[in-house]
Design a protein around this motif. Sequence first.
Motif, PDB file in Angstrom:
ATOM      1  N   SER A  32       2.679  11.481   6.113  1.00 23.62           N
ATOM      2  CA  SER A  32       3.820  11.372   7.007  1.00 23.62           C
ATOM      3  C   SER A  32       3.354  10.943   8.393  1.00 23.62           C
ATOM      4  CB  SER A  32       4.552  12.715   7.116  1.00 23.62           C
ATOM      5  OG  SER A  32       5.600  12.652   8.063  1.00 23.62           O
ATOM      6  N   THR A  33       4.221  10.261   9.113  1.00 20.11           N
ATOM      7  CA  THR A  33       3.911   9.859  10.487  1.00 20.11           C
ATOM      8  C   THR A  33       4.079  11.028  11.452  1.00 20.11           C
ATOM      9  OG1 THR A  33       6.199   9.105  10.790  1.00 20.11           O
ATOM     10  CG2 THR A  33       4.579   7.471  10.068  1.00 20.11           C
ATOM     11  N   ASN A  34       4.704  12.102  10.979  1.00 18.12           N
ATOM     12  CA  ASN A  34       4.930  13.299  11.791  1.00 18.12           C
ATOM     13  C   ASN A  34       3.901  14.361  11.411  1.00 18.12           C
ATOM     14  OD1 ASN A  34       5.960  15.968  12.555  1.00 18.12           O
ATOM     15  ND2 ASN A  34       7.862  14.931  13.068  1.00 18.12           N
ATOM     16  N   ASN A  93       9.957  12.433   6.913  1.00 22.36           N
ATOM     17  CA  ASN A  93       9.584  11.225   6.177  1.00 22.36           C
ATOM     18  C   ASN A  93       8.189  11.366   5.591  1.00 22.36           C
ATOM     19  OD1 ASN A  93       7.400   9.611   7.897  1.00 22.36           O
ATOM     20  ND2 ASN A  93       8.852  10.545   9.323  1.00 22.36           N
ATOM     21  N   ALA A  94       7.956  10.661   4.518  1.00 21.78           N
ATOM     22  CA  ALA A  94       6.632  10.634   3.888  1.00 21.78           C
ATOM     23  C   ALA A  94       6.523   9.375   3.042  1.00 21.78           C
ATOM     24  CB  ALA A  94       6.410  11.867   3.024  1.00 21.78           C
ATOM     25  N   ASP A 114       0.830  -1.200   0.000  1.00 21.63           N
ATOM     26  CA  ASP A 114       0.000   0.000   0.000  1.00 21.63           C
ATOM     27  C   ASP A 114       0.867   1.254   0.000  1.00 21.63           C
ATOM     28  OD1 ASP A 114       0.962  -0.312   2.536  1.00 21.63           O
ATOM     29  OD2 ASP A 114      -0.929   0.089   3.556  1.00 21.63           O
ATOM     30  N   LYS A 115       2.153   1.097   0.376  1.00 23.75           N
ATOM     31  CA  LYS A 115       3.101   2.207   0.311  1.00 23.75           C
ATOM     32  C   LYS A 115       4.076   1.948  -0.826  1.00 23.75           C
ATOM     33  CE  LYS A 115       2.836   3.348   5.227  1.00 23.75           C
ATOM     34  NZ  LYS A 115       3.574   3.495   6.503  1.00 23.75           N
ATOM     35  N   TRP A 116       3.857   2.639  -1.940  1.00 23.88           N
ATOM     36  CA  TRP A 116       4.695   2.428  -3.125  1.00 23.88           C
ATOM     37  C   TRP A 116       6.027   3.161  -3.006  1.00 23.88           C
ATOM     38  CZ3 TRP A 116       1.147   3.254  -7.998  1.00 23.88           C
ATOM     39  CH2 TRP A 116       0.030   2.413  -7.894  1.00 23.88           C
ATOM     40  N   ILE A 117       5.976   4.344  -2.432  1.00 25.98           N
ATOM     41  CA  ILE A 117       7.157   5.199  -2.388  1.00 25.98           C
ATOM     42  C   ILE A 117       7.412   5.634  -0.948  1.00 25.98           C
ATOM     43  CG2 ILE A 117       8.237   7.323  -3.209  1.00 25.98           C
ATOM     44  CD1 ILE A 117       6.357   7.250  -5.611  1.00 25.98           C
ATOM     45  N   THR A 118       8.629   5.470  -0.485  1.00 22.57           N
ATOM     46  CA  THR A 118       9.023   6.012   0.816  1.00 22.57           C
ATOM     47  C   THR A 118      10.007   7.157   0.578  1.00 22.57           C
ATOM     48  OG1 THR A 118      10.790   4.359   0.999  1.00 22.57           O
ATOM     49  CG2 THR A 118       8.670   3.845   2.026  1.00 22.57           C
ATOM     50  N   THR A 119       9.780   8.254   1.282  1.00 24.19           N
ATOM     51  CA  THR A 119      10.582   9.457   1.093  1.00 24.19           C
ATOM     52  C   THR A 119      11.206   9.879   2.407  1.00 24.19           C
ATOM     53  OG1 THR A 119       9.080  10.211  -0.654  1.00 24.19           O
ATOM     54  CG2 THR A 119      10.554  11.838   0.275  1.00 24.19           C
ATOM     55  N   THR A 120      12.490  10.171   2.367  1.00 15.36           N
ATOM     56  CA  THR A 120      13.185  10.692   3.542  1.00 15.36           C
ATOM     57  C   THR A 120      13.847  12.012   3.166  1.00 15.36           C
ATOM     58  OG1 THR A 120      15.151   9.384   2.987  1.00 15.36           O
ATOM     59  CG2 THR A 120      13.603   8.433   4.565  1.00 15.36           C
ATOM     60  N   GLY A 121      13.856  12.927   4.124  1.00 22.12           N
ATOM     61  CA  GLY A 121      14.467  14.233   3.891  1.00 22.12           C
ATOM     62  C   GLY A 121      15.542  14.517   4.915  1.00 22.12           C
ATOM     63  N   LYS A 122      16.557  15.234   4.509  1.00 17.66           N
ATOM     64  CA  LYS A 122      17.662  15.560   5.411  1.00 17.66           C
ATOM     65  C   LYS A 122      17.969  17.055   5.361  1.00 17.66           C
ATOM     66  CE  LYS A 122      20.122  11.104   5.247  1.00 17.66           C
ATOM     67  NZ  LYS A 122      21.414  10.447   4.942  1.00 17.66           N
ATOM     68  N   MET A 123      18.295  17.605   6.547  1.00 19.31           N
ATOM     69  CA  MET A 123      18.847  18.953   6.670  1.00 19.31           C
ATOM     70  C   MET A 123      20.106  18.783   7.517  1.00 19.31           C
ATOM     71  SD  MET A 123      15.380  21.228   7.245  1.00 19.31           S
ATOM     72  CE  MET A 123      16.208  22.774   6.796  1.00 19.31           C
ATOM     73  N   GLU A 124      21.141  18.251   6.883  1.00 14.71           N
ATOM     74  CA  GLU A 124      22.304  17.752   7.613  1.00 14.71           C
ATOM     75  C   GLU A 124      23.012  18.837   8.417  1.00 14.71           C
ATOM     76  OE1 GLU A 124      24.932  15.584   5.146  1.00 14.71           O
ATOM     77  OE2 GLU A 124      23.549  13.907   4.831  1.00 14.71           O
ATOM     78  N   GLN A 125      23.180  20.026   7.821  1.00 10.86           N
ATOM     79  CA  GLN A 125      23.935  21.066   8.516  1.00 10.86           C
ATOM     80  C   GLN A 125      23.310  21.453   9.854  1.00 10.86           C
ATOM     81  OE1 GLN A 125      24.593  24.504   6.020  1.00 10.86           O
ATOM     82  NE2 GLN A 125      26.662  23.855   5.541  1.00 10.86           N
ATOM     83  N   ILE A 126      22.016  21.792   9.809  1.00 13.52           N
ATOM     84  CA  ILE A 126      21.363  22.255  11.030  1.00 13.52           C
ATOM     85  C   ILE A 126      21.265  21.133  12.063  1.00 13.52           C
ATOM     86  CG2 ILE A 126      19.070  21.846  10.053  1.00 13.52           C
ATOM     87  CD1 ILE A 126      20.068  24.585  12.581  1.00 13.52           C
ATOM     88  N   VAL A 127      21.063  19.897  11.613  1.00 13.95           N
ATOM     89  CA  VAL A 127      20.990  18.772  12.552  1.00 13.95           C
ATOM     90  C   VAL A 127      22.336  18.565  13.246  1.00 13.95           C
ATOM     91  CG1 VAL A 127      20.759  16.266  12.716  1.00 13.95           C
ATOM     92  CG2 VAL A 127      19.086  17.578  11.418  1.00 13.95           C
TER      93      VAL A 127
END
Length: 277
Positions: A239-241, A196-197, A145-158
């Motif tokens: 998204s779960t968030n 995430n999405a 049911d979930k075809w695409i999983t998406t993750t995002g990063k903001m490495e510098q600020i993290v």
Amino acid sequence: MTYVNGISQENLSLEKASGGAKAFSHLGVSLELLSTTGIGAELSTPLSSNFTLRGGISLLPYNYKDKFSVNRDEDAFSQLDNVMSQPDIKSQLEKEGLPTRSSEISSDVDIKAKLKMFNGKILVDYHPWADRSFHLTAGLYIGRDKWITTTGKMEQIVEILDVLKANGYSNYENQVLYEGEGGDYELKGSDIRNINASFEANAVKPYLGIGFGRAIPKKRIGVAFDLGVFYHGKAKLTSTNENIQKMIESELKGVNETLEKIPIYPVVSLRLTGRIL
């Protein structure tokens, strides 16, 4: 009229042309050479002179990268500057190769999307004319049911927040750092650690199509072409968030609106078929 083993020559030819008039009397295998559902394989067997049952799997893996920018909360970044300018923290940031001023921090969200379209399928081909290759097809695709999983990063600020947290400044985890136009959404430090999405649609998808060629060819090897659609319902990005969900609804509003208007997925398939039995 000529008979072979009690079967008329005419019916014998028809059986051979149709892939086998008797149910489960033959077995075919096929490989998808080109398909919008990815690479795959099938097994097939006749149900009668006019009907053929097919079952198989398909997999379409694909990775995609993109980025977009988010707006800063200027008050929060002004406070961040005061902390980052402290000698001990500034020295540690420099040692880590990180910005020492908030204006140097990237506001880009780096997105990586993974397409994992995996389906099992059960299809039935109907040949209106048993001795011809044209067929109508109906059945089901069954998969994630979930075809695409998406993750995002903001490495510098993290990484900067990690340095601050190690020095006793953990309050930024619960402080708003980014916001949407007009306050559509707010992102705290804890939110940007897990961006995430997922693209969600129906797991069971009815299929209708037409095609040419036989799942069980007249000779040992053949080619089959199919064109159709399966119905996956209203798809959407989720998204779960909760805060990330609000960001998706704001920044990717057009994408979600388009997905909801297109409840079907086109299926084009070119297969190499073979007769085993």
